[in-house]
Motif scaffolding. Structure first.
Motif, short mmCIF file in Angstrom:
data_model
loop_
_atom_site.label_atom_id
_atom_site.label_comp_id
_atom_site.label_asym_id
_atom_site.label_seq_id
_atom_site.Cartn_x
_atom_site.Cartn_y
_atom_site.Cartn_z
N ARG A 173 44.37 36.27 80.55
CA ARG A 173 44.09 37.70 80.30
C ARG A 173 45.36 38.51 80.46
O ARG A 173 45.63 39.42 79.68
CB ARG A 173 43.01 38.22 81.26
N ALA A 174 46.16 38.20 81.49
CA ALA A 174 47.40 38.93 81.72
C ALA A 174 48.36 38.73 80.55
O ALA A 174 49.13 39.62 80.21
CB ALA A 174 48.05 38.48 83.02
N LEU A 175 48.29 37.54 79.93
CA LEU A 175 49.19 37.24 78.81
C LEU A 175 48.69 37.81 77.49
O LEU A 175 49.28 37.58 76.44
CB LEU A 175 49.36 35.73 78.67
N GLY A 176 47.57 38.51 77.54
CA GLY A 176 47.10 39.19 76.34
C GLY A 176 45.85 38.59 75.70
O GLY A 176 45.49 38.95 74.58
N ALA A 177 45.18 37.66 76.41
CA ALA A 177 43.95 37.08 75.86
C ALA A 177 42.81 38.08 76.02
O ALA A 177 42.62 38.62 77.11
CB ALA A 177 43.61 35.78 76.58
N GLY A 178 42.08 38.31 74.93
CA GLY A 178 40.90 39.16 75.01
C GLY A 178 39.73 38.36 75.57
O GLY A 178 39.82 37.15 75.72
N ARG A 179 38.63 39.06 75.86
CA ARG A 179 37.45 38.36 76.39
C ARG A 179 36.98 37.29 75.42
O ARG A 179 36.59 36.20 75.80
CB ARG A 179 36.32 39.36 76.64
N GLU B 138 36.83 39.91 85.31
CA GLU B 138 37.89 40.93 85.29
C GLU B 138 39.20 40.26 85.64
O GLU B 138 39.27 39.51 86.61
CB GLU B 138 37.56 42.04 86.29
N PRO B 139 40.27 40.54 84.88
CA PRO B 139 41.54 39.87 85.16
C PRO B 139 42.04 40.09 86.59
O PRO B 139 42.60 39.19 87.19
CB PRO B 139 42.50 40.47 84.13
N VAL B 140 41.80 41.31 87.11
CA VAL B 140 42.25 41.58 88.48
C VAL B 140 41.60 40.60 89.45
O VAL B 140 42.26 40.02 90.32
CB VAL B 140 41.86 43.03 88.89
N ASN C 292 48.08 46.72 89.49
CA ASN C 292 47.01 46.44 88.52
C ASN C 292 46.90 47.55 87.49
O ASN C 292 46.65 47.29 86.31
CB ASN C 292 45.67 46.27 89.25
N LEU D 293 45.64 46.04 84.09
CA LEU D 293 44.57 45.13 84.51
C LEU D 293 43.43 45.95 85.12
O LEU D 293 42.34 45.45 85.34
CB LEU D 293 45.10 44.13 85.54
N ASP D 294 43.69 47.19 85.40
CA ASP D 294 42.69 48.07 86.02
C ASP D 294 42.90 49.47 85.44
O ASP D 294 43.97 49.78 84.91
CB ASP D 294 42.89 48.04 87.54
N ASP E 40 39.09 48.40 75.69
CA ASP E 40 39.45 47.14 76.37
C ASP E 40 40.38 46.27 75.52
O ASP E 40 41.41 45.79 75.98
CB ASP E 40 38.16 46.38 76.65
N THR F 265 44.29 45.19 76.14
CA THR F 265 44.68 43.77 76.24
C THR F 265 45.87 43.49 75.33
O THR F 265 46.83 42.83 75.72
CB THR F 265 43.50 42.87 75.83
N ARG F 266 45.80 44.02 74.10
CA ARG F 266 46.90 43.80 73.15
C ARG F 266 48.20 44.45 73.64
O ARG F 266 49.28 43.85 73.59
CB ARG F 266 46.53 44.34 71.77
N ARG G 46 48.98 45.13 76.70
CA ARG G 46 49.44 44.36 77.87
C ARG G 46 50.22 43.13 77.42
O ARG G 46 51.30 42.84 77.92
CB ARG G 46 48.21 43.95 78.68
N GLY G 47 49.62 42.42 76.45
CA GLY G 47 50.24 41.18 75.97
C GLY G 47 51.60 41.45 75.33
O GLY G 47 52.52 40.64 75.44
N PHE H 175 54.35 39.52 83.15
CA PHE H 175 53.95 39.44 84.55
C PHE H 175 54.68 38.30 85.26
O PHE H 175 54.84 37.21 84.69
CB PHE H 175 52.45 39.16 84.67
#
Lengths: 389, 221
Positions: free
Chosen positions: A303-309, A383-385, B49, B54-55, B74, B78-79, B81-82, B87
């Protein structure tokens, strides 16, 4: 994320824990295997039963007639029907079924010298119609009947009971004190096996035992003609009378018999197969759920690397679906192997619906996808967190 | 001066009755090397976060490269962030069953960049952290410092605007800590924006800017 990336990530996920993946696959292997074996064995056994049924019963039509309705000569007409291989009239009564028969005229009060046997009047085509085999001598013909020759042919068991094994020296049997020359011994009955213990006489001798008219007509048909002959024979035998008075015993339709057999076998074992499959699915769901919990950090990282749900859900679904697919393929192979092996041992012809082999892997994949649905959603909702904590 | 990489304005974050961040405002310019220090429970992780998308803040505004993130959906977050954030975690988060190169390449799996040249780009990122000699090794065979350098290479892979590091030396001995900090120095010299959250003075003292966080509020030192 392209399909190739998705596939590579899912494959790496599965190969990261190869033993676990293999054990998870086992559930689907057993489920799909059981289903394939069930359906395969049912089809094979069904086909086998029908095969035997075709050879013997499916070509047999019996017409039971009331007294004085059908004459001995009426039966000859049946042979003209297309589909009839041979037809023979029989006459038998309660009285004629309990005749004391001896192999010689001497009555020895100290031992049992006679046998109680059935006397049956039968046309000369009998050996062909019952698919019997002359073990010794010959069968009587129309001439014997026309001349009222006092000849008989013994059923194989009757001959053994009377101690007659060879007819070269024209042995005689005595029925109700009268002598009859034994022309031959008939054995190997494939139909009307009860005739093996009977004394067979030409129709002309019937009246001597109260057998004046035909009681039954045996018809041997060509394969597939039995149903037609069963409809035509009563009309042929008794054109004037109501056909309903003649009772026709015809084999059930082979397709119905086959379906019947398959339904019996399928009903029972399909449930077993489905239960195994559900157990397999629960296994996949459990293991996938455990895997999701174990891979929380990985999910967080992705998720941190950009993966969506949806990327996370797709990956877990791909993994569980593929495990199901592999389970389906292996299960189908094992199942087919077992069906072939069982058929080889039983000397049956293995019968397998080709569609079964194609559908099984898909069914396995579907089971895997369904089983992976909940764990995949759990993973996607994370949640990624929290996943990175 | 151009657009700041990070612009936080009056950001609050509360968890029920607990106020984790209270009216935080800060700006991080491109090329900054900034350390956020504070004891545990001070709100460091909450701030990280939010900065890492992330938050979401309970209220306030957060612009990342000029993009207002509070109102983003959301999928868009995400996009973003990527694409914009690399990180670096305290516990490295390398996938044990993949090679070093595969771990680095993972950073591009969810982006829109073509697969072709991915490995070359990963090797290039590994070159920046001095780890090309371990390209096809398993992370299990690497030392802690090497693992963190691989994790930094993964963070650099997508050419991010911001390197967001959460206690990057927390699991390292002093020798490896020194190596990672030197790496940060050289990355900063290349013009990368680095934000390190730490409670170690050795780490924070290397940063050009230091911000202390206490009870959810920031104080620039």
């Amino acid at each position: 994320m392209g399909p190739r990336d998705l596939w590579e990530e899912a494959l790496a996920g599965m190969l990261a824990r190869p033993v676990r993946s293999a054990l998870t696959t086992l559930g689907t292997v057993l489920g799909i295997g059981t289903l394939v074996i069930t359906l395969g064995i049912a089809a094979t056994a069904g086909n086998q039963i029908v095969g035997r049924f075709d050879a013997l019963t499916a070509t047999s039509v019996i017409v039971e007639t009331p007294e004085d309705r059908v004459g001995w000569n009426d039966v000859a007409g049946l042979a003209r029907l297309n589909g009839v291989e041979s037809a023979t009239a029989l006459a038998q009564s309660e009285k004629s079924s309990n005749q004391s028969v001896t192999a010689n005229a001497v009555i020895d009060p100290t031992r049992v010298s006679g046998q109680t046997l059935a006397v049956v009047a039968a046309g000369p085509d009998l050996p062909r119609t019952v698919k019997g085999r002359i073990l010794s001598g010959r069968f009587y013909d129309g001439g014997h009947s026309a001349r009222r020759d006092r000849v008989v042919v013994l059923g194989a068991d009757a001959a053994q009971m009377l101690g007659i094994t060879d007819v070269r020296h024209a042995p005689a049997v005595f029925i109700a004190g009268r002598a009859y020359t034994v022309l031959g011994i008939l054995g190997g009955f494939q139909r009307e096996t009860s005739l093996a213990t009977a004394v067979l006489i030409p129709p002309a001798l019937g009246p001597e035992f109260g057998l004046r008219s035909v009681t039954r007509v045996l018809i041997s048909t060509r394969l597939g003609a039995a149903e037609l002959i069963a409809r035509q024979a009563p009309l042929m035998l008794d054109p004037r009378g109501g056909a309903g008075e003649l009772r026709v015993i015809a084999p059930p339709s082979p397709t119905r018999a086959k379906d019947g057999v398959q339904e019996d076998v399928n009903g029972l074992f399909l449930i077993l197969g489905l239960v195994s499959l559900v157990v397999g699915a629960v296994g996949i769901a459990n293991v996938t759920l455990v895997t999701v919990m174990e891979r929380i950090n990985e999910i967080g990282l992705r998720r941190a690397l950009g993966a969506g749900r949806r990327h996370i859900a797709y990956q877990f679904l791909t993994e569980s679906g593929f495990i199901g697919l592999i389970g389906g393929i292996v299960g189908a192979c094992l199942g087919i192997g077992v069906v072939v092996a069982v058929s080889a041992v039983k000397t049956w012809t293995p019968v397998l619906d080709l569609r079964l082999a194609l559908v099984s892997p898909l069914a396995g994949a579907l089971v895997g996808l369904l089983a992976g649905l909940y764990p995949a959603l759990r993973a996607a909702r994370m949640e990624p967190v929290e996943a990175l904590r | 001066m151009g657009e700041p990489v990070i612009a936080l304005d009056e950001v609050h974050r509360s968890f029920g009755p607990v106020m984790a961040l209270a009216s935080v405002s800060m700006r991080v310019e491109a090329g900054d090397y900034m350390a956020i220090v504070g004891p545990s429970g001070s709100g460091k992780s909450t701030l990280l976060n939010i900065l890492g998308l992330l938050d979401r803040p309970t209220s306030g505004s957060y612009l990342l490269d000029g993009v207002e993130t509070a109102s983003l959906k959301d999928g868009d977050r995400t996009r973003l962030r990527g694409r914009r954030i690399g990180f670096v975690f305290q516990s490295f988060h390398l996938l044990a069953h993949r090679t070093v190169a595969e771990n680095v390449m993972l950073a591009e799996v969810y982006g829109r960049r073509s697969r072709s040249g991915r490995r070359e780009r990963a090797v290039q990122a590994l070159r920046r952290v001095g780890m090309t000699h371990r390209t096809d090794f398993s992370p299990a065979t690497l030392s802690g410092g090497e693992r963190q350098r691989v994790a930094i290479a993964r963070a650099l892979m997508g050419e991010p605007s911001l390197l967001l590091c959460d206690e990057p030396t927390g699991n390292l001995d002093s020798r490896n800590t020194g190596a990672v900090l030197e790496l940060f120095d050289s990355l900063r010299a290349e013009g990368l924006t680095i934000l390190v959250i730490t409670h170690e003075d050795e780490v924070s003292s290397r940063a050009a800017r230091r911000v202390r966080i206490a009870d959810g509020a920031l104080v620039e030192e």
